[in-house]
Design a protein around this motif. Structure first.
Motif, PDB file in Angstrom:
ATOM      1  N   ASP A   1      15.221   7.885  -5.784  1.00  0.00           N
ATOM      2  CA  ASP A   1      16.552   6.323  -6.298  1.00  0.00           C
ATOM      3  C   ASP A   1      15.725   5.215  -6.790  1.00  0.00           C
ATOM      4  OD1 ASP A   1      18.481   7.981  -6.051  1.00  0.00           O
ATOM      5  OD2 ASP A   1      19.485   6.885  -4.232  1.00  0.00           O
ATOM      6  N   ASN A   2      14.273   5.584  -5.744  1.00  0.00           N
ATOM      7  CA  ASN A   2      13.306   4.325  -5.844  1.00  0.00           C
ATOM      8  C   ASN A   2      12.079   4.572  -5.983  1.00  0.00           C
ATOM      9  OD1 ASN A   2      15.133   1.579  -5.404  1.00  0.00           O
ATOM     10  ND2 ASN A   2      15.372   1.647  -3.708  1.00  0.00           N
ATOM     11  N   PRO A   3      11.999   5.039  -7.665  1.00  0.00           N
ATOM     12  CA  PRO A   3      10.520   5.471  -7.271  1.00  0.00           C
ATOM     13  C   PRO A   3       9.243   4.705  -7.606  1.00  0.00           C
ATOM     14  CG  PRO A   3      11.556   5.557  -9.740  1.00  0.00           C
ATOM     15  CD  PRO A   3      12.376   5.141  -8.220  1.00  0.00           C
ATOM     16  N   HIS A   4       9.254   3.431  -7.222  1.00  0.00           N
ATOM     17  CA  HIS A   4       8.420   2.903  -7.871  1.00  0.00           C
ATOM     18  C   HIS A   4       7.503   1.623  -5.890  1.00  0.00           C
ATOM     19  CE1 HIS A   4       7.904   3.309 -12.014  1.00  0.00           C
ATOM     20  NE2 HIS A   4       9.550   2.616 -11.687  1.00  0.00           N
ATOM     21  N   THR A   5       9.033   2.066  -5.076  1.00  0.00           N
ATOM     22  CA  THR A   5       8.593   1.565  -3.701  1.00  0.00           C
ATOM     23  C   THR A   5       9.157   2.388  -2.714  1.00  0.00           C
ATOM     24  OG1 THR A   5      11.388   0.352  -3.931  1.00  0.00           O
ATOM     25  CG2 THR A   5       8.854  -0.637  -4.885  1.00  0.00           C
TER      26      THR A   5
ATOM     27  N   LYS B   1       0.559  -1.285  -0.017  1.00  0.00           N
ATOM     28  CA  LYS B   1       0.041   0.013  -0.125  1.00  0.00           C
ATOM     29  C   LYS B   1       1.304   1.363   0.082  1.00  0.00           C
ATOM     30  CE  LYS B   1      -3.877   2.200   0.972  1.00  0.00           C
ATOM     31  NZ  LYS B   1      -4.794   2.674  -0.433  1.00  0.00           N
ATOM     32  N   LEU B   2       2.172   1.161   1.170  1.00  0.00           N
ATOM     33  CA  LEU B   2       3.222   2.228   1.068  1.00  0.00           C
ATOM     34  C   LEU B   2       3.229   2.863  -0.445  1.00  0.00           C
ATOM     35  CD1 LEU B   2       4.722   2.036   4.137  1.00  0.00           C
ATOM     36  CD2 LEU B   2       3.407   3.535   3.787  1.00  0.00           C
ATOM     37  N   ASP B   3       3.433   1.092  -0.994  1.00  0.00           N
ATOM     38  CA  ASP B   3       4.681   1.383  -2.782  1.00  0.00           C
ATOM     39  C   ASP B   3       3.502   1.966  -3.397  1.00  0.00           C
ATOM     40  OD1 ASP B   3       6.598   0.315  -1.923  1.00  0.00           O
ATOM     41  OD2 ASP B   3       6.028  -1.647  -2.188  1.00  0.00           O
ATOM     42  N   GLU B   4       2.215   2.015  -3.252  1.00  0.00           N
ATOM     43  CA  GLU B   4       1.479   2.754  -4.507  1.00  0.00           C
ATOM     44  C   GLU B   4       0.716   3.964  -3.571  1.00  0.00           C
ATOM     45  OE1 GLU B   4      -3.825   2.345  -4.780  1.00  0.00           O
ATOM     46  OE2 GLU B   4      -2.593   0.195  -4.416  1.00  0.00           O
TER      47      GLU B   4
END
Length: 390
Positions: free
Chosen positions: A144-148, A104-107
């Motif tokens: 650095d991690n735009p998706h997570t 959910k946080l990733d989203e």
């Protein structure tokens, strides 16, 4: 809305305390706007929700809401001290958060990244027109991690929000000073358009209102024994002679979490504020009441909140009641008893006001290049640069 200890620690550290607690638990502050010196009958001032100008406010709330659903993280948070929270050290426990909540946080982060890209595109579009914008500084997330959503994301979010929270009181004071100077400026401008008789009448009316406003009972010193006993007697309907600090704390710890939170502390001042500020009295300014409440809160928290976590624990409260100054009541000077600004500050405000509200060609503001200027006729004096009537 009431919050438990865990929620309050998150909300304080993430600067949502002012956004959510104030809106739901204490009177909403009046929005700063141009003072209405001569309000028309039927005018009703509009109230707006507090806006800390956090560009990422929705993102902030979504992250908090998600983390609150993880029992392990909430437990770690409730046991953490304020320094671990504010430094972002608590973020290391993100590795143990439930997989579903991490997803959910990733989203949530992906939506925020897309929002930032949209903002950047819009700023670039506007920069090609008349507007000029500086570089965007999205320091509240890790790129650095735009998706997570990673530990670094939570650390950056906490630090950014905490920094904004610390700036809030400073900005509030600045805005209030501007409000007071603008109010005085508009009062003087109103007088300029009057003849002598009307000016005297208005001055008399103003003086009478000022006198009426100042004619109120003495305000007790916030946090003193006398002030708390007054709340105990008038609000809690208890016998003054039976005053018990521990019982008082427990009665005003509304959500029974062992802490007096910001809204619970400010609730203790409402009886004092009522003495000097009546919402139904034209001579009393609700902007000033709100600022007065903040001044009282700042004073009490500075004295009582020893670990500076934005909360008053039972131990901190009981320790304060044992201090010899607790029994002293030096009274409280209201805003109108202290100069909100200096003469030099007001002079600077007046100069800035003239520049901002000048017509083309006035006060050294160059006229628009397309505006045709007629040379003054011989019998007319050359303008001194000051608008007529001033």
């Amino acid at each position: 809305m009431l919050f438990d200890t865990t929620e309050m620690k998150i909300f304080y550290s993430l600067a949502l305390l002012f956004v959510l607690t104030y809106i739901n638990c204490v009177p909403v502050p009046p929005a700063h706007k141009a003072p209405n010196i001569d309000p028309k009958e039927g005018d009703v001032p509009q109230q707006e929700e507090i806006d800390l100008q956090l560009e990422y406010q929705r993102y902030l709330k979504e992250v908090v809401d998600a983390l609150e659903k993880d029992e392990k993280f909430s437990k770690q948070l409730s046991e953490a001290n304020s320094s671990d929270i504010k430094s972002g050290e608590i973020a290391k426990h993100l590795d143990f958060v439930d997989h579903g909540i991490r997803s959910k946080l990733d989203e949530i982060k992906r939506r925020e990244m897309e929002r930032l890209r949209t903002v950047a595109r819009e700023k670039m579009r506007l920069a090609n027109g008349v507007g000029k914008f500086g570089p965007m500084d999205p320091s509240h997330l890790h790129h650095d991690n735009p998706h997570t959503f990673e530990i670094e994301d939570l650390q950056k979010l906490i630090k950014s929000a905490t920094s904004d929270l610390e700036k809030h009181d400073t900005e509030r004071k600045k805005e209030f000073k501007h409000y007071e100077m603008e109010k005085e400026h508009l009062r003087r401008e109103k007088f300029k358009g009057m003849d002598e008789d009307h000016r005297k009448q208005e001055q008399l009316k103003f003086d009478q209102q000022q006198k009426k406003h100042k004619d109120h009972p003495k305000l007790l010193h916030p946090g003193s024994e006398d002030q708390l006993k007054e709340v105990w007697e008038k609000n809690d309907h208890m016998d003054k002679e039976d005053f018990n600090p521990k019982t008082f704390f427990q009665m005003h710890d509304v959500n029974q979490d062992g802490y007096l939170e910001i809204d619970e502390v400010e609730a203790l001042f409402q009886t004092e504020l009522d003495k000097a500020y009546d919402p139904n009295a034209t001579e009393d300014d609700m902007e000033e009441r709100y600022e007065e409440m903040n001044r009282m809160r700042e004073h009490v928290m500075k004295e009582v909140d020893k670990d500076k976590d934005g909360l008053v624990s039972l131990d901190e409260f009981m320790q304060e009641t044992k201090d010899r100054d607790f029994k002293k009541d030096e009274g409280w000077k209201t805003i109108d008893e202290e100069e909100p600004y200096t003469d030099d500050e007001f002079k600077g405000f007046e100069e800035d006001w003239k520049k901002e509200h000048a017509q083309p060609g006035e006060i050294n503001i160059p006229p628009h290049p397309n505006q045709h200027q007629q040379p003054p006729e011989e019998h007319q004096p050359v303008s001194s640069g000051v608008p007529a009537g001033l």
